[in-house]
Motif scaffolding. Structure first.
Motif, mmCIF file in Angstrom:
data_model
loop_
_atom_site.group_PDB
_atom_site.id
_atom_site.type_symbol
_atom_site.label_atom_id
_atom_site.label_comp_id
_atom_site.label_asym_id
_atom_site.label_seq_id
_atom_site.Cartn_x
_atom_site.Cartn_y
_atom_site.Cartn_z
ATOM 1 N N CYS A 508 0.719 -1.109 0.073
ATOM 2 C CA CYS A 508 0.020 0.063 0.098
ATOM 3 C C CYS A 508 0.958 1.168 0.012
ATOM 4 O O CYS A 508 1.857 1.258 0.699
ATOM 5 C CB CYS A 508 -0.852 0.242 1.057
ATOM 6 S SG CYS A 508 -1.845 1.537 1.419
ATOM 7 N N ASN A 510 0.169 3.904 1.267
ATOM 8 C CA ASN A 510 -0.165 4.796 2.421
ATOM 9 C C ASN A 510 0.389 4.175 3.907
ATOM 10 O O ASN A 510 0.570 4.580 4.796
ATOM 11 C CB ASN A 510 -1.568 5.287 2.630
ATOM 12 C CG ASN A 510 -1.925 5.805 1.427
ATOM 13 O OD1 ASN A 510 -1.577 6.516 0.743
ATOM 14 N ND2 ASN A 510 -3.272 5.228 1.062
ATOM 15 N N CYS A 511 0.237 2.786 3.639
ATOM 16 C CA CYS A 511 0.658 1.896 4.977
ATOM 17 C C CYS A 511 1.748 1.002 4.525
ATOM 18 O O CYS A 511 2.157 0.868 3.704
ATOM 19 C CB CYS A 511 -0.069 1.024 5.083
ATOM 20 S SG CYS A 511 -2.050 2.071 5.482
ATOM 21 N N CYS A 526 -5.909 -2.390 0.334
ATOM 22 C CA CYS A 526 -5.239 -2.302 1.635
ATOM 23 C C CYS A 526 -6.493 -2.468 2.703
ATOM 24 O O CYS A 526 -7.392 -2.018 2.672
ATOM 25 C CB CYS A 526 -4.764 -1.195 1.953
ATOM 26 S SG CYS A 526 -4.117 -0.773 3.513
ATOM 27 N N CYS A 529 -6.546 0.733 5.168
ATOM 28 C CA CYS A 529 -6.864 2.213 4.798
ATOM 29 C C CYS A 529 -8.058 2.283 3.851
ATOM 30 O O CYS A 529 -8.404 3.172 3.453
ATOM 31 C CB CYS A 529 -5.826 3.153 4.587
ATOM 32 S SG CYS A 529 -4.936 2.737 2.918
ATOM 33 N N TYR A 531 -7.494 1.812 0.449
ATOM 34 C CA TYR A 531 -6.677 2.102 -0.779
ATOM 35 C C TYR A 531 -6.963 0.929 -1.617
ATOM 36 O O TYR A 531 -6.924 -0.325 -1.235
ATOM 37 C CB TYR A 531 -5.155 2.313 -0.596
ATOM 38 C CG TYR A 531 -4.718 2.367 -1.865
ATOM 39 C CD1 TYR A 531 -4.504 3.579 -2.731
ATOM 40 C CD2 TYR A 531 -3.795 1.150 -2.322
ATOM 41 C CE1 TYR A 531 -3.632 3.693 -3.822
ATOM 42 C CE2 TYR A 531 -3.175 1.338 -3.599
ATOM 43 C CZ TYR A 531 -3.050 2.516 -4.168
ATOM 44 O OH TYR A 531 -2.497 2.577 -5.648
HETATM 45 ZN ZN LIG Z 1 -3.285 1.489 3.420
#
Ligand SMILES: [Zn+2]
Ligand SMILES: Nc1ncnc2c1ncn2[C@@H]1O[C@H](COP(=O)(O)OP(=O)(O)OP(=O)(O)O)[C@@H](O)[C@H]1O
Ligand SMILES: [Zn+2]
Length: 793
Positions: A508, A510-511, A526, A529, A531
């Motif tokens: 991901c 973001n993560c 994900c 989050c 995504y």
């Molecule tokens: Zn994420």
């Protein structure tokens, strides 16, 4: 009279009472929801006390409005909010708001008001005020700024009450039954509609008032009703109509308790009669009939003229469970959970507040139900992590329930087949009273459990998820028309994408987590989050075509099941199939009616379900949570396996369980095979003792997050120094260390774990840290304090 008010501004500076003068004629009480001037704004607040004397030297401002006829908060809840705020490091206002249904939280609007008649004529206003939230065009925003700086307009804040009652028009009779009978003789023969109405009024007068719909069902037209109003036979009034989430159900009789159940009820009953605050831990094996004990204990509380509160995990609030309670207590029951509409929640809550409902069944937040005179509190499946709210305010329903049981002088029952280690340990020390049900309700045997070692077994399908012994057992049940529950605690199709050429794993953005492949939507998702992106066809790193989707999920197992058993009807239950309102219920009802052979799902299906025709439970992979880097990974694994095993053979037919695992020698899995909670408890306590873990130590987790990793780390080290300057051995301060998932939603996380036995200064110190957190917020740093965290990862 002076009102002390907690205002709806969640900040350190405002986390205290503010005083207001109560103007004559305003009916203000402790617990009232009020509107007060606050700086240049108007805000909502709650009165927490009334006094005659102010400590404030200046002129007090007036309360502007009392919002509700009846104060929404009871004095008990106001008192509770103060104690809770101290314990869980939350602002008192956030706790007060959590206690109420969502619609009673105020909605604030920023509006622009013309300051002169001339300004009011501007096209911007068109004689009215302007809602600034609706203003988007740049030139208008510029114009607003100019108007304000020239003093031709000003900003005001509107507080909107979102709570709406549902009103409905009903027809009230104006005459007596015999008068209607007389009128019936007088109307002319042709007026058939009027005759219908009059004869209904003459015969069924006690059933009135009636709504338009009810009268229409009798075949009475709108015209006839209009006529009846004109003739003064009826009057029309708007009355409130509750939005009820449940339909009435047929009443049921209490079951005859077996000897063990009777003994347990007897013990609880003693303290109930004696108004004694006592916490019972009811440790009863799966299918031992805990629910029936709860119901009969509730009956006793009601017989004493008291009320009862029963908490169930959100996921167990199945229609079956609600129906069981309703069938015993009918209209006295109110239900509170998140699947209700806002309106239904508000109305159920008001039925409780008005004393019209005496039994509340609900999920976590129902622990704040405004019941009076509580005689009994029950927390079913007390081990469930969902009883702790995992964002602010981080309260644990169990602790709130203990507080309320003391306040009301009533027993609290914590029930489970697999109590949390913390609760069981408290029972050991005598803080709770331990009660046990060691046999199933009708003395049925617990199911036989076989472990299947995945290292040495043949697989049946092409995906290497289902072993031959498990598939043979499934085949056998299908032939016998019995039902199967299959657990795999992982959703999606495959839990990561790997490039065979360069070793790349798709993560991901973001993560710090790999993306899960979902075949139905053809996306990589994900699970933290949300995504998602399309499933790649070549490796995003090296453009090679040799990419593989590894690991398994419920979607893949469903596919494999359909290949192996093309005739079988399979229902899948996981987050993806239960997003829409009511889908959860639909799946369970359908399975309960026998419309499917196999129910496949994540931990959602593991607990509380009582389906008599289920004789086989299979666990596709018992190891999904076993090696999580958390001190309670074994406990959670044991609990999940024991609970799901308990779904098999609950009625007359014998049950069997098959657990597939790569770790057949792990004690959590071995003891789940035996379904022996007490042995597991003893073993796990040794492990916790050796590792200085709860329940031998209390814990507090301080986590710092920021967009920039260095900033988060630096702040975390600062907090650690601060902690160490005060805390002394045997208190242990661990970290700061990056959390196991060090980045989530583009925030880096650093954690400090404090383990302590007794620390006089800790609470105060943590409050200091909480106060400082408010200051560093402006630098993008988030500091969270989580007492007794459910997860340390
Ligand atoms: Zn994420
Ligand atoms: N005294 C009784 N006589 C006959 N049947 C009973 C009696 N008590 C309970 N039962 C039945 O036994 C079954 C299991 O009871 P229940 O669902 O309450 O178990 P439980 O203890 O809550 O188990 P779990 O922890 O697995 O949810 C139910 O179908 C219930 O109707
Ligand atoms: Zn590659």
């Amino acid at each position: 009279m002076i009102a002390q008010v907690i205002v709806d501004v969640a900040a350190r500076q405002t986390d205290r009472v503010f005083e207001y003068h109560v103007p004559d004629g305003l009916d203000a009480d402790v617990g009232s929801r009020v509107i007060v001037p606050f700086g240049r704004r108007k805000v909502q607040g709650f009165i927490v006390s009334l006094t005659e004397q102010s400590s404030f030297a200046g002129q007090l401002k007036d309360l502007l409005l009392v919002v509700d006829e009846m104060p929404p908060l009871t004095e008990e809840l106001v008192e509770l909010s103060a104690d809770l705020a101290r314990e869980i490091f939350a602002y008192r206002i956030s706790i007060l708001k959590t206690m109420l249904p969502g619609v009673m939280r105020a909605n604030y609007r920023k509006i622009l008001v013309p300051a002169s008649e001339q300004a009011a004529k501007l096209p911007l206003f068109q004689g009215d005020e302007v809602d600034l939230a609706n203003l988007e065009e740049a030139h208008l925003i510029k114009m607003v700024k100019q108007l304000i700086s020239k003093g031709e307009a000003r900003i005001e804040y509107l507080v909107e009450n979102q709570a709406r009652k549902k009103m409905t028009a009903v027809y009230f009779p104006r005459l007596k039954a015999e008068e209607y009978r007389e009128l019936l003789n007088e109307v002319r023969a042709g007026a058939s509609q009027q005759k219908k109405l009059l004869s209904d009024l003459a015969e069924n007068l006690p059933a009135y008032p009636k709504s338009r719909e009810q009268l229409k069902e009798l075949g009475i037209s709108t015209a006839a009703l209009k006529n009846a109003l004109e003739k003064n036979w009826l009057s029309l009034k708007e009355v409130e109509q509750y939005r009820r989430p449940t339909k009435p159900v047929a009443p049921s009789q209490p079951l005859k308790l077996n000897a063990d159940q009777a003994a347990v009820l007897d013990r609880i009953s003693q303290d109930l009669q004696a108004h004694k605050s006592q916490t019972f831990l009811l440790e009863g094996v799966t299918g031992s009939g805990k629910t029936e004990v709860y119901l009969q204990a509730i009956s006793q509380a009601l017989a004493l003229g008291r009320t009862a509160l029963m908490l169930v995990p959100e996921i167990s609030l199945t229609p079956q469970m609600v129906r069981q309670v309703q069938s015993r207590f009918g209209q006295q029951v109110a239900v509170l959970h998140s699947a209700l509409s806002e309106g239904e929640r508000y109305d159920e809550w008001r039925r409780i507040r008005r004393g019209e409902a005496q039994v509340v069944v609900g999920a976590r937040s129902a622990v704040f139900a405004p019941l009076h005179n509580i005689g009994l509190i029950i927390i079913d499946e007390e081990h469930e992590g969902s009883y702790k709210q995992d964002n602010n305010p981080r309260y644990h329903a169990r602790d709130v329930a203990i507080w309320r049981s003391r306040y009301h002088g009533c027993p609290l029952i914590l029930g489970s087949a697999t109590p949390s280690l913390a609760s069981r340990a408290r029972a050991q020390k005598g803080v709770y009273q331990l009660l046990r049900l060691q046999k199933r309700a009708k003395n049925q045997p617990l199911p036989r459990v076989d472990l299947i070692d995945l290292k040495h077994v043949q697989f049946a399908g092409s995906q290497f998820d289902l072993s031959c012994p498990l598939t043979e057992a499934i085949q056998d049940r299908l032939a016998k028309k019995e039902q199967v529950i299959l657990l795999l605690n992982r959703r999606g199709f495959a839990n990561f994408m790997l490039c065979r050429n360069c070793g790349f794993v798709l993560k991901c953005p973001n993560c710090d987590l790999s993306l899960t492949m979902h075949k139905d939507t053809w996306t990589m998702q994900c699970h933290y989050c949300g995504y998602q992106e399309a499933v790649p066809e070549v490796c995003p790193n090296c453009r090679d075509r040799q990419i593989r989707f590894l690991g398994t999920g419920t979607q893949k197992v469903q596919e494999e099941l359909s290949e192996l058993f093309p005739q079988a009807k399979i229902l899948r239950m996981d987050v993806d199939t239960t997003r829409r309102k009511g889908s959860y219920e639909r799946i369970l009802t359908s399975f309960g009616r026998g419309e499917a052979d196999i129910l496949l799902g994540t931990q959602m299906i593991a607990k509380g379900l009582d389906f008599p025709n289920v004789t086989l439970v299979g666990v596709v992979n018992a190891d999904t949570g076993l090696w999580l880097p958390d001190y309670n990974a074994s406990e959670k694994t044991f609990e999940l396996l024991t609970q799901v095993a308990g779904r098999a053979g609950r009625a007359d037919k014998e049950g069997q369980v098959m657990i597939q695992t790569y770790n057949p020698d792990h004690y959590a899995i071995r003891l789940a095979q035996k379904q022996d909670y007490e042995l597991f408890y003893a073993k796990e306590m040794q492990v916790r003792h050796a590792g200085d873990y709860p329940p031998y130590f209390y814990t507090v987790l301080v986590s710092v997050s920021a967009k920039n990793e260095q900033n988060a780390a630096r702040e975390a080290f600062k907090i650690k120094r601060q902690l160490l300057s005060v805390l002394k051995a045997p208190t242990i301060v661990l970290g700061p260390a990056p959390a196991t998932i060090s980045r989530l939603k583009n925030q880096y996380y650093y954690q400090i774990l404090v383990k302590y036995k007794r620390e006089k200064h800790l609470n105060e110190l943590l409050h200091q840290i909480q106060d400082q957190a408010q200051e560093v917020k402006k630098y993008g740093l988030n500091v969270e304090i989580d007492p007794e965290p459910e997860r340390i990862m």
